[in-house]
Design an enzyme around this catalytic site. Structure first.
Site, PDB file in Angstrom:
ATOM      1  N   LEU A 125       0.843  -1.195   0.000  1.00 35.37           N
ATOM      2  CA  LEU A 125       0.000   0.000   0.000  1.00 35.37           C
ATOM      3  C   LEU A 125       0.885   1.254   0.000  1.00 35.37           C
ATOM      4  O   LEU A 125       0.719   2.151  -0.827  1.00 35.37           O
ATOM      5  CB  LEU A 125      -0.894  -0.029   1.248  1.00 35.37           C
ATOM      6  N   GLU A 127       3.579   4.092  -0.334  1.00 31.50           N
ATOM      7  CA  GLU A 127       4.481   4.597  -1.384  1.00 31.50           C
ATOM      8  C   GLU A 127       5.249   5.779  -0.824  1.00 31.50           C
ATOM      9  O   GLU A 127       4.893   6.312   0.236  1.00 31.50           O
ATOM     10  CB  GLU A 127       3.678   5.055  -2.607  1.00 31.50           C
ATOM     11  N   ASN A 129       5.146   8.794  -1.577  1.00 25.10           N
ATOM     12  CA  ASN A 129       4.278   9.938  -1.325  1.00 25.10           C
ATOM     13  C   ASN A 129       2.911   9.546  -0.789  1.00 25.10           C
ATOM     14  O   ASN A 129       1.984  10.342  -0.791  1.00 25.10           O
ATOM     15  CB  ASN A 129       4.124  10.767  -2.602  1.00 25.10           C
ATOM     16  N   SER A 132       0.695   7.747   5.497  1.00 28.55           N
ATOM     17  CA  SER A 132      -0.558   7.814   6.250  1.00 28.55           C
ATOM     18  C   SER A 132      -1.720   8.161   5.327  1.00 28.55           C
ATOM     19  O   SER A 132      -2.855   7.766   5.573  1.00 28.55           O
ATOM     20  CB  SER A 132      -0.446   8.877   7.344  1.00 28.55           C
ATOM     21  N   ILE A 157       7.752  -2.578   2.231  1.00 25.37           N
ATOM     22  CA  ILE A 157       6.787  -3.681   2.171  1.00 25.37           C
ATOM     23  C   ILE A 157       7.341  -4.951   2.833  1.00 25.37           C
ATOM     24  O   ILE A 157       8.338  -5.520   2.392  1.00 25.37           O
ATOM     25  CB  ILE A 157       6.363  -3.971   0.709  1.00 25.37           C
ATOM     26  N   HIS A 338      17.474  -2.705  33.580  1.00 26.83           N
ATOM     27  CA  HIS A 338      18.735  -3.423  33.334  1.00 26.83           C
ATOM     28  C   HIS A 338      19.959  -2.512  33.449  1.00 26.83           C
ATOM     29  O   HIS A 338      21.090  -3.005  33.372  1.00 26.83           O
ATOM     30  CB  HIS A 338      18.729  -4.074  31.945  1.00 26.83           C
ATOM     31  N   GLY A 340      23.067  -0.299  32.640  1.00 21.37           N
ATOM     32  CA  GLY A 340      24.022  -0.356  31.532  1.00 21.37           C
ATOM     33  C   GLY A 340      23.962  -1.660  30.773  1.00 21.37           C
ATOM     34  O   GLY A 340      24.166  -1.692  29.551  1.00 21.37           O
ATOM     35  N   GLU A 363       1.101  -0.067  10.003  1.00 27.46           N
ATOM     36  CA  GLU A 363      -0.357  -0.236   9.880  1.00 27.46           C
ATOM     37  C   GLU A 363      -1.123   0.909  10.534  1.00 27.46           C
ATOM     38  O   GLU A 363      -2.116   0.711  11.208  1.00 27.46           O
ATOM     39  CB  GLU A 363      -0.783  -1.608  10.412  1.00 27.46           C
ATOM     40  N   SER A 366       0.440   5.972  15.535  1.00 24.84           N
ATOM     41  CA  SER A 366      -0.386   6.271  16.713  1.00 24.84           C
ATOM     42  C   SER A 366      -1.281   7.482  16.450  1.00 24.84           C
ATOM     43  O   SER A 366      -2.439   7.520  16.895  1.00 24.84           O
ATOM     44  CB  SER A 366       0.501   6.548  17.933  1.00 24.84           C
TER      45      SER A 366
HETATM   46  C1  LIG Z   1       9.288  -2.150   9.132  1.00 25.72           C
HETATM   47  C2  LIG Z   1       8.145  -1.597   8.348  1.00 25.72           C
HETATM   48  C3  LIG Z   1       7.281  -2.478   7.708  1.00 25.72           C
HETATM   49  C4  LIG Z   1       6.234  -1.982   6.930  1.00 25.72           C
HETATM   50  N1  LIG Z   1       5.432  -2.868   6.248  1.00 25.72           N
HETATM   51  C5  LIG Z   1       4.504  -2.379   5.376  1.00 25.72           C
HETATM   52  C6  LIG Z   1       3.759  -3.267   4.537  1.00 25.72           C
HETATM   53  O1  LIG Z   1       3.917  -4.495   4.595  1.00 25.72           O
HETATM   54  N2  LIG Z   1       2.891  -2.746   3.654  1.00 25.72           N
HETATM   55  C7  LIG Z   1       2.684  -1.393   3.558  1.00 25.72           C
HETATM   56  O2  LIG Z   1       1.883  -0.988   2.733  1.00 25.72           O
HETATM   57  N3  LIG Z   1       3.354  -0.528   4.343  1.00 25.72           N
HETATM   58  C8  LIG Z   1       4.265  -0.983   5.244  1.00 25.72           C
HETATM   59  N4  LIG Z   1       4.977  -0.113   6.038  1.00 25.72           N
HETATM   60  C9  LIG Z   1       4.724   1.311   5.923  1.00 25.72           C
HETATM   61  C10 LIG Z   1       3.975   1.912   7.128  1.00 25.72           C
HETATM   62  O3  LIG Z   1       2.665   1.469   7.167  1.00 25.72           O
HETATM   63  C11 LIG Z   1       4.093   3.430   7.020  1.00 25.72           C
HETATM   64  O4  LIG Z   1       5.440   3.757   7.282  1.00 25.72           O
HETATM   65  C12 LIG Z   1       3.180   4.165   7.956  1.00 25.72           C
HETATM   66  O5  LIG Z   1       1.839   4.005   7.579  1.00 25.72           O
HETATM   67  C13 LIG Z   1       3.502   5.647   8.029  1.00 25.72           C
HETATM   68  O6  LIG Z   1       3.657   6.226   6.788  1.00 25.72           O
HETATM   69  P1  LIG Z   1       4.924   7.152   6.460  1.00 25.72           P
HETATM   70  O7  LIG Z   1       6.112   6.353   6.834  1.00 25.72           O
HETATM   71  O8  LIG Z   1       4.847   7.620   5.086  1.00 25.72           O
HETATM   72  O9  LIG Z   1       4.806   8.339   7.471  1.00 25.72           O
HETATM   73  P2  LIG Z   1       3.999   9.710   7.244  1.00 25.72           P
HETATM   74  O10 LIG Z   1       2.616   9.406   6.814  1.00 25.72           O
HETATM   75  O11 LIG Z   1       4.794  10.614   6.425  1.00 25.72           O
HETATM   76  O12 LIG Z   1       3.966  10.237   8.726  1.00 25.72           O
HETATM   77  C14 LIG Z   1       5.002  11.010   9.330  1.00 25.72           C
HETATM   78  C15 LIG Z   1       4.501  11.528  10.657  1.00 25.72           C
HETATM   79  O13 LIG Z   1       3.407  12.417  10.445  1.00 25.72           O
HETATM   80  C16 LIG Z   1       2.288  12.001  11.169  1.00 25.72           C
HETATM   81  N5  LIG Z   1       1.064  12.293  10.459  1.00 25.72           N
HETATM   82  C17 LIG Z   1       0.753  12.001   9.168  1.00 25.72           C
HETATM   83  N6  LIG Z   1      -0.462  12.453   8.867  1.00 25.72           N
HETATM   84  C18 LIG Z   1      -0.944  13.055   9.970  1.00 25.72           C
HETATM   85  C19 LIG Z   1      -2.151  13.714  10.313  1.00 25.72           C
HETATM   86  N7  LIG Z   1      -3.140  13.829   9.408  1.00 25.72           N
HETATM   87  N8  LIG Z   1      -2.293  14.208  11.547  1.00 25.72           N
HETATM   88  C20 LIG Z   1      -1.302  14.069  12.454  1.00 25.72           C
HETATM   89  N9  LIG Z   1      -0.145  13.474  12.212  1.00 25.72           N
HETATM   90  C21 LIG Z   1       0.033  12.959  10.975  1.00 25.72           C
HETATM   91  C22 LIG Z   1       2.476  10.503  11.340  1.00 25.72           C
HETATM   92  O14 LIG Z   1       1.722  10.021  12.411  1.00 25.72           O
HETATM   93  C23 LIG Z   1       3.956  10.415  11.567  1.00 25.72           C
HETATM   94  O15 LIG Z   1       4.248  10.691  12.889  1.00 25.72           O
HETATM   95  C24 LIG Z   1       6.014  -0.579   6.842  1.00 25.72           C
HETATM   96  C25 LIG Z   1       6.864   0.279   7.523  1.00 25.72           C
HETATM   97  C26 LIG Z   1       7.927  -0.200   8.248  1.00 25.72           C
HETATM   98  C27 LIG Z   1       8.828   0.775   8.911  1.00 25.72           C
END
Ligand SMILES: Cc1cc2nc3c(=O)[nH]c(=O)nc-3n(C[C@H](O)[C@H](O)[C@H](O)COP(=O)(O)OP(=O)(O)OC[C@H]3O[C@@H](n4cnc5c(N)ncnc54)[C@H](O)[C@@H]3O)c2cc1C
Lengths: 379, 262
Positions: A125, A127, A129, A132, A157, A338, A340, A363, A366
């Site tokens: 899902l 990308e 850009n 969230s 992913i 724990h 150091g 997913e 917070s």
């Molecule tokens: C180890 C790992 C595994 C993953 N696996 C998958 C997977 O299998 N499939 C998949 O599709 N994705 C996957 N992801 C992606 C993950 O779901 C996204 O990283 C996550 O949804 C956040 O998106 P972003 O990194 O673009 O952060 P951004 O959306 O850019 O967010 C940056 C910050 O801004 C905050 N923010 C954004 N919008 C708002 C708002 N409207 N109001 C307040 N705060 C906001 C966020 O909470 C965050 O603190 C994975 C990520 C990691 C690190």
């Protein structure tokens, strides 16, 4: 009201705990250190039928339900969170969309393989850009003859480097916002489908996380998941379920933090007595226990609602939010208890701390969980 | 091949605690498990079934809650399970237990193989398996560490002995008691777990298996437990210290001579 696990659930908990303690816990630190994907463990989990817990017998599952499944995710994650995320991503967001929205033909073809662990599944899902905000999706799917042609890329992913199948979201109608997004089933060996090198991550190092590049990936028409334009709705549903499993993963790590801290606090002596005799340490342990129990309770409730066919979106978001934040707090306190030694690789708590952080991000962060809860409150 | 595996539910502890006043095992708070050696026995049986076909029935004598141990065996892949439970069975020693199990085995049918673990981790007698064979008049192989060949008439097995092993053939039907090293028991499957809970497990009483009243339970036992106790801890060893190695050696020699050892 009944807080008792069924006999089956209790037995599943016992079996998975036994498996995790014997097979997984002893190698978790090494897997993390080497960043090595646990193929042998995943095969064993497949043989044990762990991937089939939330799916019906019709497709090779055991029909044990969501609660049984989250109990298993918790126990696996208590020993190794990397294996936990591999497991949870495969079932909850990789396989579940096919199970929920696939045509009978697609289901018959892929579900038995996914359920037995012969094919791992991933969910694409996010990308560059579109994190969230899925509206930013730029990957496109264009129909041509009886095929779809996909172009674009996905980032972060889980499982995709080891998966045989990926569920991919793409824009099918430009300018339609979320209603222009559809989901597709893409076998990872389709020409034009490639993945990048594994990301160098903070934690969950033994899990596989990669970029996907889609260059003129041609898939048959019937690989559209459900109806065109329903991709957004579908992944909201899939993520609701996924959040319960991230909650369970968090409970597993939170419990592991408590287990390690309690043991250490009883052994470590300073000022002539075990540090567990100091009230300051006792209060930390009490809080860790409380948070773990409450998080588990909420995860179980969300799973129970799902099993009983009741709405569970709000509870899933609350469970994920509370469990992940509790897990991070427990991890931080575990390192603190724990001292150091907690900062050193000889003890598992630094790994728990690194692994825990993803729970508050993946997913839905917070912040996004709070938005979901607020929206369901009617704000 | 028709196979019966005899299993026992035991407290999960390597450090059995004993009530110093009552002289009985403290079972409260100790979870129950399938005796680990019995899991090896079941694994051996399942492997033979996978090779040769047939049916594996697990059998236990115990209190009603021993049904949990049977369910675990069903989840591992056993086909059938039978619980022997009757107040009259209580207090049985290894003689009465093996008589009771033998009677039940006769009721189940005519198995070609009976598997047992080499011993139960709570009693550690290693007598029940051989006892069953005696009661049924069957040949037996104990401490089996490997099954080399399964033929319709006989089994070729390795039997652990001090400092090595011996290879023997055992004509069937026979009782085989297995070592831990024979295999790595599989984990139960989830599908098996769900099925195990749907299955009805029959409970047989003394009357059901036609056991004679004076041969079962406390009355049928040739041995009585007089006292259960934890062995006293031996005193601390003595450390000999000295300036040089020679000095310590001489000190040691003195001690040994004093104790009339040398
Ligand atoms: C180890 C790992 C595994 C993953 N696996 C998958 C997977 O299998 N499939 C998949 O599709 N994705 C996957 N992801 C992606 C993950 O779901 C996204 O990283 C996550 O949804 C956040 O998106 P972003 O990194 O673009 O952060 P951004 O959306 O850019 O967010 C940056 C910050 O801004 C905050 N923010 C954004 N919008 C708002 C708002 N409207 N109001 C307040 N705060 C906001 C966020 O909470 C965050 O603190 C994975 C990520 C990691 C690190």
């Amino acid at each position: 009201m009944n807080f008792q696990l069924s006999e089956e659930q209790a037995m599943i908990q016992k079996i998975v705990r036994d498996f995790a303690e014997k097979e997984l816990a002893p190698i978790a630190a090494e897997l993390d250190e080497k960043g090595e994907f646990p193929h042998a463990i995943i095969n064993k989990m497949g043989e044990m039928g762990l991937f089939g817990l939330p799916f019906s017998e019709e497709y090779g599952g055991s029909g044990a339900g969501c609660l049984s499944y989250v109990i298993a995710v918790e126990e696996i994650s208590r020993a190794c969170a990397s294996t936990g995320i591999t497991y949870a991503a495969h079932c909850s967001i990789g396989t579940a969309p096919i199970y929920l929205f696939g045509t009978e033909e697609i289901k018959k073809k892929w579900l038995p393989l996914c359920v037995q662990g012969k094919a791992l599944a991933s969910f694409g899902l996010t990308e560059a850009n579109a994190g969230s905000d899925a509206c930013g999706t730029q990957t496109t799917a264009v129909p041509e003859g009886d095929e779809w042609i996909l172009n674009g890329s996905k980032c972060f992913i889980t499982n995709v480097g080891v998966a045989k199948i990926a569920v991919i979201t793409a824009v099918t109608e430009k300018g339609q916002g979320t209603r222009g997004i559809s989901a597709f089933i893409v076998p990872t060996d389709t020409p034009g489908f490639s993945v990048g090198q594994p990301y160098n991550k903070l934690g969950l190092k033994a899990s596989d996380t990669r970029e996907i590049i889609l260059e003129n990936v041609r898939i048959p028409k019937e690989n559209l998941l459900g109806k065109q334009g329903e991709g957004f709705k579908q992944f909201l549903v899939a993520l609701d379920g996924g959040r319960i499993s991230i909650g369970a993963l968090s409970v597993g790590i939170a419990q592991a933090c408590l287990d390690a801290s309690l043991k250490y606090a009883k052994e470590r002596e300073q000022f002539g007595q075990p540090i567990s005799k100091f009230q300051a340490i006792q209060f930390k342990l009490a809080d860790m226990k409380m948070k773990t129990e409450l998080a588990r309770l909420m995860v179980y409730k969300a799973a129970w609602l799902k099993d009983n066919g009741k709405p569970f979106s709000s509870e899933a978001a609350i469970a994920k939010l509370y469990a992940s934040e509790s897990c991070m707090q427990n991890a931080s306190e575990a390192v603190q208890i724990h001292g150091g030694y907690g900062y050193m690789k000889e003890y598992p708590v630094e790994r728990y701390m690194r692994d825990a952080k993803l729970m508050e991000i993946g997913e839905g962060t917070s912040e996004i969980q709070r938005m979901v809860i607020a929206r369901l409150l009617g704000c | 091949m028709e196979i019966i595996v005899c299993i026992k539910q035991v407290p999960d502890t390597t450090e059995v605690k004993i009530d110093p006043v009552k002289g009985t095992l403290i079972r409260e708070g100790v979870p129950s498990i399938v005796n680990p050696f019995d899991k090896n026995a079941l694994e051996a049986a399942l492997q033979i079934r996978e090779q040769k076909g047939g049916k594996v029935t697990v059998l236990t004598m115990g209190p009603p809650q021993a049904v949990d141990a049977l369910r675990e065996c069903l989840a591992m892949g056993a086909d059938e399970a039978v619980l022997l439970s009757d107040r009259a069975f209580a207090g049985a020693d290894s003689w009465a237990t093996s008589y009771t199990l033998a009677k039940a085995i006769e009721k189940v049918g005519k198995p070609e193989l009976i598997f047992c673990g080499k011993q139960a981790i709570d009693g550690d007698t290693a007598q029940v398996g051989p006892g069953i064979a005696e009661h049924l008049g069957l040949p037996q192989a104990t401490y089996v560490q490997k099954i080399r060949e399964v033929q319709s008439e006989q089994l070729l097995v390795e039997r652990a002995i001090e400092g090595g092993y011996e290879v023997i053939t055992v004509p069937l039907p026979a009782m085989i008691a297995v070592e831990k090293s024979i295999n790595e028991p599989r984990f139960p499957t989830m599908m098996g777990t769900m099925k195990a809970h749907k299955k009805t497990i029959p409970t047989w009483s003394a009357a059901d298996i036609g056991a004679e009243a004076d041969k079962i339970g406390l009355d049928g036992s040739c041995t009585q437990v007089k006292r259960v106790f934890a062995p006293e801890r031996k005193g601390q060893g003595e450390m000999l210290t000295g300036e040089t190695e020679n000095e310590v050696c001489l000190l040691l020699l003195e001690k040994l001579q004093g104790a009339k050892i040398v």
